[in-house]
Each structure stands twice: as structure tokens, then as C-alpha cells.
Design an enzyme around this catalytic site. Sequence first.
Site, PDB file in Angstrom:
ATOM      1  N   ASP A  20       1.032  -1.003  -0.182  1.00  0.00           N
ATOM      2  CA  ASP A  20      -0.158   0.134   0.108  1.00  0.00           C
ATOM      3  C   ASP A  20       0.771   1.127  -0.220  1.00  0.00           C
ATOM      4  O   ASP A  20       1.671   1.652   0.503  1.00  0.00           O
ATOM      5  CB  ASP A  20      -1.207  -0.052   1.231  1.00  0.00           C
ATOM      6  CG  ASP A  20      -1.312   0.729   1.307  1.00  0.00           C
ATOM      7  OD1 ASP A  20      -1.834   1.566   0.393  1.00  0.00           O
ATOM      8  OD2 ASP A  20      -1.869   1.172   2.315  1.00  0.00           O
ATOM      9  N   ASP A  24      -4.429   3.860   3.140  1.00  0.00           N
ATOM     10  CA  ASP A  24      -6.024   2.805   3.065  1.00  0.00           C
ATOM     11  C   ASP A  24      -5.632   1.528   2.851  1.00  0.00           C
ATOM     12  O   ASP A  24      -7.130   0.862   3.689  1.00  0.00           O
ATOM     13  CB  ASP A  24      -6.455   3.588   1.755  1.00  0.00           C
ATOM     14  CG  ASP A  24      -6.466   2.433   1.080  1.00  0.00           C
ATOM     15  OD1 ASP A  24      -5.217   1.616   0.756  1.00  0.00           O
ATOM     16  OD2 ASP A  24      -7.158   2.637  -0.154  1.00  0.00           O
ATOM     17  N   ASP A  28      -1.851  -1.217  -3.456  1.00  0.00           N
ATOM     18  CA  ASP A  28      -2.246  -0.301  -5.122  1.00  0.00           C
ATOM     19  C   ASP A  28      -0.897  -0.176  -6.422  1.00  0.00           C
ATOM     20  O   ASP A  28       0.211  -1.023  -5.455  1.00  0.00           O
ATOM     21  CB  ASP A  28      -1.982   1.052  -4.702  1.00  0.00           C
ATOM     22  CG  ASP A  28      -1.126   1.485  -2.812  1.00  0.00           C
ATOM     23  OD1 ASP A  28      -0.223   1.818  -3.828  1.00  0.00           O
ATOM     24  OD2 ASP A  28      -1.628   1.978  -2.499  1.00  0.00           O
ATOM     25  N   ASP A  97      -4.962  -9.412 -15.367  1.00  0.00           N
ATOM     26  CA  ASP A  97      -5.392 -10.313 -15.182  1.00  0.00           C
ATOM     27  C   ASP A  97      -7.145 -10.117 -16.352  1.00  0.00           C
ATOM     28  O   ASP A  97      -7.829  -9.238 -15.762  1.00  0.00           O
ATOM     29  CB  ASP A  97      -5.962 -10.702 -14.573  1.00  0.00           C
ATOM     30  CG  ASP A  97      -6.733 -11.868 -13.653  1.00  0.00           C
ATOM     31  OD1 ASP A  97      -7.299 -12.814 -14.276  1.00  0.00           O
ATOM     32  OD2 ASP A  97      -6.170 -12.297 -12.287  1.00  0.00           O
ATOM     33  N   ASP A 199      -9.261 -15.536 -16.756  1.00  0.00           N
ATOM     34  CA  ASP A 199     -10.020 -15.880 -16.444  1.00  0.00           C
ATOM     35  C   ASP A 199     -10.985 -16.873 -16.884  1.00  0.00           C
ATOM     36  O   ASP A 199     -11.664 -16.729 -17.693  1.00  0.00           O
ATOM     37  CB  ASP A 199     -10.487 -14.767 -15.170  1.00  0.00           C
ATOM     38  CG  ASP A 199     -11.259 -15.134 -14.000  1.00  0.00           C
ATOM     39  OD1 ASP A 199     -10.425 -15.128 -13.342  1.00  0.00           O
ATOM     40  OD2 ASP A 199     -12.362 -14.927 -13.627  1.00  0.00           O
ATOM     41  N   GLU A 263      -6.946 -19.337 -17.575  1.00  0.00           N
ATOM     42  CA  GLU A 263      -7.053 -20.456 -15.935  1.00  0.00           C
ATOM     43  C   GLU A 263      -8.560 -21.675 -16.301  1.00  0.00           C
ATOM     44  O   GLU A 263      -9.644 -21.325 -17.026  1.00  0.00           O
ATOM     45  CB  GLU A 263      -7.736 -19.456 -15.201  1.00  0.00           C
ATOM     46  CG  GLU A 263      -7.544 -20.602 -13.873  1.00  0.00           C
ATOM     47  CD  GLU A 263      -8.798 -19.620 -12.632  1.00  0.00           C
ATOM     48  OE1 GLU A 263      -8.968 -19.968 -12.044  1.00  0.00           O
ATOM     49  OE2 GLU A 263      -9.467 -18.711 -13.358  1.00  0.00           O
ATOM     50  N   HIS A 324      -4.500 -17.108  -5.420  1.00  0.00           N
ATOM     51  CA  HIS A 324      -5.238 -16.832  -4.675  1.00  0.00           C
ATOM     52  C   HIS A 324      -6.407 -17.058  -4.259  1.00  0.00           C
ATOM     53  O   HIS A 324      -7.233 -16.530  -3.280  1.00  0.00           O
ATOM     54  CB  HIS A 324      -5.299 -15.400  -5.409  1.00  0.00           C
ATOM     55  CG  HIS A 324      -6.438 -15.167  -6.624  1.00  0.00           C
ATOM     56  ND1 HIS A 324      -5.500 -15.479  -7.659  1.00  0.00           N
ATOM     57  CD2 HIS A 324      -7.407 -15.272  -6.922  1.00  0.00           C
ATOM     58  CE1 HIS A 324      -6.447 -15.790  -8.479  1.00  0.00           C
ATOM     59  NE2 HIS A 324      -7.971 -15.530  -7.696  1.00  0.00           N
ATOM     60  N   ASP A 325      -7.098 -18.406  -4.726  1.00  0.00           N
ATOM     61  CA  ASP A 325      -7.601 -19.161  -4.411  1.00  0.00           C
ATOM     62  C   ASP A 325      -7.719 -20.553  -3.419  1.00  0.00           C
ATOM     63  O   ASP A 325      -9.209 -21.504  -3.492  1.00  0.00           O
ATOM     64  CB  ASP A 325      -8.826 -19.649  -5.757  1.00  0.00           C
ATOM     65  CG  ASP A 325      -9.040 -18.838  -6.448  1.00  0.00           C
ATOM     66  OD1 ASP A 325      -9.692 -17.349  -5.774  1.00  0.00           O
ATOM     67  OD2 ASP A 325      -8.321 -18.623  -7.911  1.00  0.00           O
TER      68      ASP A 325
HETATM   69  C1  NOJ Z   1     -11.454 -17.183 -10.378  1.00  0.00           C
HETATM   70  C2  NOJ Z   1     -10.523 -15.904  -9.734  1.00  0.00           C
HETATM   71  O1  NOJ Z   1      -9.467 -16.525  -9.484  1.00  0.00           O
HETATM   72  C3  NOJ Z   1     -11.395 -16.703  -8.712  1.00  0.00           C
HETATM   73  O2  NOJ Z   1     -10.698 -15.361  -8.050  1.00  0.00           O
HETATM   74  C4  NOJ Z   1     -12.760 -15.581  -9.173  1.00  0.00           C
HETATM   75  O3  NOJ Z   1     -13.438 -15.487  -7.602  1.00  0.00           O
HETATM   76  C5  NOJ Z   1     -13.149 -16.066 -10.171  1.00  0.00           C
HETATM   77  N1  NOJ Z   1     -12.346 -16.710 -10.943  1.00  0.00           N
HETATM   78  C6  NOJ Z   1     -14.589 -15.612 -11.037  1.00  0.00           C
HETATM   79  O4  NOJ Z   1     -13.928 -14.759 -11.322  1.00  0.00           O
END
Ligand code: NOJ
Length: 522
Positions: A20, A24, A28, A97, A199, A263, A324-325
Site C-alpha cells: 500500500d 488506506d 496499489d 488479468d 480468468d 485459467e 489466490h484461490d
Molecule cells: C477465478 C478467480 O481466480 C477467482 O478468484 C474468482 O473468484 C473467479 N474466477 C471468478 O472470477
Amino acid sequence: MATWWQSGAIYQVYPRSFQDSDGDGIGDLKGIEARLDHLVALGVDALWISPIFPSPMADFGYDVADYCDVDPRFGTLGDFDELLAAAHARGLKVLLDFVPNHSSSAHPWFRESRASRDNPKRDWYIWRDPAPDGGPPNNWISDFGGSAWEWDAVTGQYYYHAFLKEQPDLNWRNPALRAAMMDVLRFWFDRGVDGFRIDVLWHMVKHAQFPDNPPNPAYRPEMGGMHAVLQLHSTDQPEVHAIAAEMRRIADGYDGDRVLIGEIYLPVERLMHYYGREAPEVHLPFNFQLIEATWDARHLAALIDEYERALPPGGWPNWVLGNHDRPRIASRVGERQARVAAMLLLTLRGTPTIYYGDEIGLADVAIPRDRVQDPRELREPGLGLGRDPVRTPMPWNDSEHAGFTSGEPWLPLGPDWSTRNVAAQGGDEASMLALYRRLLHLRRKHAALAVGDFRLIEAEGDVLAFERRNGDERIVVALNLGAEPQPFALPEGDVLASTRGGTPKSGVLRGDEGVVFLARPA
Ligand code: NOJ
């Protein structure tokens, strides 16, 4: 001659949590720019930044309200141009992305689409009449649980959303929508971006007749509601391939080896189709097998072998350990094995993608209930599906808030941030960061590691060993995936890297030991 995206390594930045610059509590673009030298010192070749576009943040940027601008929380288009120039000046590539499957419900296109049935943009989204009983048109389930159909009382139809209702799916069968989205790629390519991560590429086209999906016989509620049906008709339709091929033609129309990464969560055989059969599609369909794998030598050997064999001629492999998932590798296999995993990721044949924070061994962070942010967790609480734990701020040093922000971080830092941070590890030869730097350095120095052939040597007990070879150069990687010593005879030569340091013992791999070894030419 290999291209940068073949020999190089990619680093994923989750922009809310990297750095950051304005207090905030949310990372960024200026923050990312200020930290580029970390990526240079680490030795990666490219950064992929998760979505930075204007968004209501219902799904933290994966709900895009304007594909051709930057969200004020992250900065401005000018900040992006500066970041891009600063990255390029350091020899780093920048990937954005691209989120083509769905927009935000706040996108002006969707506002128009839902305004009336005869609006010119009505068909840019997926609208259907109710089933005869007035319910949703079919049984498709959102990936975040619940019906994937949302009733719109104003126009008396349902719209489809594979994710949140705030993320209506775009209708890629509509030529005008398709053209508008292809222009988005051109917009960013023209600005100089080096490529895109795309994505949920396999979601983009749905069966034209919208039949019910079949029930999943293996479904258990703790898997999450989406798994109640198999996504047979809602994903991976044949028509998606022409779209991916069109994206590829656009990328190939630019100079400088622009890259497309898809992805795609599919079994290996179907994943391979996304390299393109009739025409080239994405350069790298993400290979998520290590993210999902059981940590077992024979199992890993089998999946590496299956993947290598399935690759189409000319198809370049790639490997991903975290994103990140999904839960972080350090939490999945433990701190010591995370070092072995890093060695595996960075010595397999193919482009590695490193998730920010994994280079300092960051683990999942427990999020107090009142600080949960992720809609995935909020919609299906308690199943362990939430993604906040893997999205916590990057700890840079031991100053307040770990040097991430001068304000209150949007998600809490992990409990060990004052000792597990970039500054602390940077000065410690035994640290995870030092190991990552060493391995990335070796990939640059030894063509056998970057682009050489792959051959499995052994998968016995807890030992996974393989060879990488380029011309006369032969490198042996031996990994002990367990905590107990295992017999393994290293060939004659020099140790280039070890997860445990010191000198490996002859004839044995210590517990949690991984060794990269330069074999003496025969
Ligand atoms: C895959 C992304 O990696 C995830 O973070 C997102 O929630 C879903 N696609 C929907 O865009």
C-alpha cells in the site's frame, strides 16, 4: 531458442495485499512499483497482477465494471503506465488479468442489458425465461453455491451467473460482445502489456440449449454446493476454442512474444485442448496439478509423467504451486516440505508460477469471523472454502504493519510477520527467500534446468528423483518428500542447492532434504 515465457518464471501479485502506498490499508499500483526490486532480486521474469480494473469489489476485482481503466483504490491509468515502464526498465514483463466470462452487474453494458428486453445489449448477457413452474431455467449451480440464475422482476427473465449474482456471465455467442471484448485485449496490448492470464477460460461458452447438468454421484455437502452437479453443459463447450484462437491471433499480431495463460481447471486430457488443435490457442493452459496433489512421491511421479505424455507437440509445460484461490503450500505440506516443494516447482520442466508470499514461506492466516471478506466464505461459511487466509498482506519488514501499509491492513497479517518477512529473510542464507533466489538463479545459469529434457529417475518410498538434461549438461534433482532419511545414491558431481544446507551425506537423503546436483560429464 526459448522465449521469455518458456525459460522464465512468473510471479503472481495479488494487488490488494502486496504494498500500500497511500495508507488506506489496500495495496496499489504505486506500491507494486516500489517493490519491483524485490522481484528483480528474487530472479523472476514476469509479474501477473490480479484484476486492477474499476470494480464494486463484490469478488475483489473479478467483477469488472470497466475493462479499460484502473480502479481508484489501485491508482490511475497513468500509475499503470509508470509501473509498466518501471518494470520494463528492470527487464520484467507485466501480465494483466483478463476476466472475459463475466462482468460486474455495475458494468454499463449490464445496466443497459437489464433495462429492457429490446435493449441492443440485452443479448450481451444470458437471459432465459423461467421453467414452467416459474423457477430457474435449469439446475446449474453457481461456483459460490446456490442457483446460478437470478430473477429479474423488471423484465421478467432470469440471468445466468456462474459466480456471484453481481457477476453476470457475458454471452460470447453474441458477435458484438465478442468484438467489444477483443478490443479490450488490444487496448492493453497497445499500452504495452506483455500478456494476460485469462480468468475461467473454460467457462466462457455454455451449451446452446441449456440442458440440466447431471448430478454428481460423489457429492458430499462439505465439498460446497457447486459440486452437487457435474458442470458438463455449463463449461468446456467446443465453441470456446475458436474464441481462444481469436485471442491468440490478436496476441500474435503484436511484437515481443506476448503471452496468453488460461485459467482452466480440467482433467489433463481436456486441458491439453486449450493449446489449440486446429489453431493455436493459449500458450500456457495453467497446470494446477501440484495445487491439488497428494504429497506422495509415487503419486507426484505419476502425475508428472501423465502430464508430460499428454502435452501436444510443441506444447510448453507449466507448473503452479499456489494462487489466490487455494490453500498455501506451507499450510498444505508444512514448513519443511514447502522448501522441497519450492525445489520441485523450480526444477520441473516448464514455466513456474510463484504465488506472492510463498517465497518467504507464508502460511494461511486464520481470519477472525468479524474480519471475513471473501464472498466465497460468506456464502458457504465454515466449509474451509474461504480465500481470505491466502490473501493476507505481504510482510516486508518488522516495522508497524510489516511495512505493508501505514493504515489498518484490509486483512490481518499472519502471527509471525515480525520475524517472517522479506527483510529478515533477505539477510539469512538459510531462509526460504534465499532458497528461492538460489533456485531461480540456477534456472538462469543452467539451460538444463530452464529448458532441458526431463527424465524420471526414481519414485520409491519418499524419494522423487529426476534428471534435467541439455546437451552435455546433466542435472539431477533428488527430493525426500518425508521427514525420515531415505537411501539415494547421488552421482559424482557438485551440489548446486539444498533445502537443508550443509553437505548431503553420501548414499542417503536426510529427512525433508532436496538436492540439486550438477552431474560430472561421463
Ligand atoms: C477465478 C478467480 O481466480 C477467482 O478468484 C474468482 O473468484 C473467479 N474466477 C471468478 O472470477
